[in-house]
Design a protein around this motif. Structure first.
Motif, PDB file in Angstrom:
ATOM      1  N   GLU A   1     -42.183 -11.798 -22.877  1.00  0.00           N
ATOM      2  CA  GLU A   1     -41.899 -13.034 -22.247  1.00  0.00           C
ATOM      3  C   GLU A   1     -40.711 -13.621 -22.707  1.00  0.00           C
ATOM      4  O   GLU A   1     -39.923 -14.122 -21.541  1.00  0.00           O
ATOM      5  CB  GLU A   1     -43.032 -14.207 -22.411  1.00  0.00           C
TER       6      GLU A   1
ATOM      7  N   TYR B   1     -42.932  -4.597 -14.850  1.00  0.00           N
ATOM      8  CA  TYR B   1     -42.813  -5.383 -16.251  1.00  0.00           C
ATOM      9  C   TYR B   1     -43.584  -6.893 -16.120  1.00  0.00           C
ATOM     10  O   TYR B   1     -44.483  -6.946 -17.216  1.00  0.00           O
ATOM     11  CB  TYR B   1     -41.338  -5.742 -16.374  1.00  0.00           C
ATOM     12  N   GLU B   2     -43.603  -7.397 -15.157  1.00  0.00           N
ATOM     13  CA  GLU B   2     -44.323  -8.745 -15.159  1.00  0.00           C
ATOM     14  C   GLU B   2     -45.731  -8.562 -15.064  1.00  0.00           C
ATOM     15  O   GLU B   2     -46.587  -9.099 -15.798  1.00  0.00           O
ATOM     16  CB  GLU B   2     -43.935  -9.594 -13.967  1.00  0.00           C
TER      17      GLU B   2
ATOM     18  N   ARG C   1     -37.184 -11.365 -20.920  1.00  0.00           N
ATOM     19  CA  ARG C   1     -37.254 -10.893 -19.514  1.00  0.00           C
ATOM     20  C   ARG C   1     -35.813 -10.949 -19.019  1.00  0.00           C
ATOM     21  O   ARG C   1     -35.435  -9.767 -18.222  1.00  0.00           O
ATOM     22  CB  ARG C   1     -37.769 -12.326 -18.652  1.00  0.00           C
TER      23      ARG C   1
ATOM     24  N   TYR D   1     -39.469  -4.121 -12.072  1.00  0.00           N
ATOM     25  CA  TYR D   1     -39.618  -5.460 -12.594  1.00  0.00           C
ATOM     26  C   TYR D   1     -41.103  -6.234 -12.480  1.00  0.00           C
ATOM     27  O   TYR D   1     -41.462  -6.618 -13.301  1.00  0.00           O
ATOM     28  CB  TYR D   1     -38.540  -6.261 -12.069  1.00  0.00           C
TER      29      TYR D   1
END
Length: 240
Positions: A181, A218-219, A184, A215
């Motif tokens: 977190e 990734y989130e 990022r 991405y």
């Protein structure tokens, strides 16, 4: 267990299966080679143009590359099993957890390749060939086309593994959800670099077609870690 001992254990476990993997890969590539003309027709569906070759060995080498790609694609579950067994032993990952990692590694890989073939690849080909004109006609070699398609598809299958490796790193205590977190911005930079390196062409469109989903993955990895609620204590007891 010290880091270097874990590395030695991982390499040792990996070496046990390398010879068998290489042998089966070679044999399957040979078998698929006889079906490569039909396979080429399948991957050529997104390309309306004819393919050409500019060397005597060009068509043969292209069919070999395509056969090798198909063999790698088919053997992905075995590759995933060998990899996770080798990674699981030094980190003390149990059989049930190994099944989880193997299953979702294969699932994400095939989802990524299917997403690439049916969504990203047609758009990328159409966009790139859209720069042609009456004065500028595309003449595409079979070798370049096979390289483009196979590298693009395998790259997408690989990057779709990001969430599972994020979960693994949190499970064994290497990185926490908080780490992902807080970093990022660095992840976004790394994703941009990887997209530039992994895409077969350096144009911004193909980079976005790869970087955007990466991405989002990734989130999604962060969301999965929130749901699983891994805590720092996992690093001391990875099998918990």
């Amino acid at each position: 267990m010290a880091a270097h001992i874990k590395l030695i254990t991982f390499v040792g476990e990996l070496r046990k299966s390398i010879r068998n993997l290489a042998l089966i890969l070679a044999l399957l590539t040979l078998v698929v080679f006889f079906l490569s003309p039909q396979l080429l027709q399948f991957v050529q569906q997104h390309l309306a143009n004819k393919l050409y070759f500019f060397s005597v060995a060009g068509p043969f080498l292209a069919h070999v590359k395509l056969s090798l790609f198909a063999a790698l694609y088919a053997l992905m579950p075995w590759f995933a099993t060998v990899l996770w067994r080798a990674m699981g032993k030094p980190f003390g990952v149990g059989p049930g957890q190994l099944f989880f990692f193997i299953f979702f590694t294969c699932l994400l890989f095939y989802v990524g390749t299917i997403f690439c073939y049916f969504i990203t690849l047609p758009f990328g080909i159409k966009f790139l060939l859209g720069f042609g004109s009456e004065e500028l006609k595309p003449v595409i070699s079979i070798g370049k086309f096979v390289n483009f398609v196979t590298i693009f598809i395998l790259a997408f299958g690989t990057i779709f593994e990001l969430p599972i490796f994020m979960v693994f790193s949190a499970k064994v205590g290497v990185f926490s959800r908080t780490f992902f977190e807080k970093n990022r911005r660095y992840a976004l930079l790394l994703i941009a670099i990887l997209s530039a390196l992994l895409t077969p062409t350096p144009d911004i469109v193909n980079m976005l077609l790869m970087g955007g989903p990466l991405y989002l993955l990734y989130e999604s990895g962060i969301v999965i870690l929130k749901v699983l609620r891994f805590k720092p204590a996992d690093s001391s007891s990875p099998q918990a």
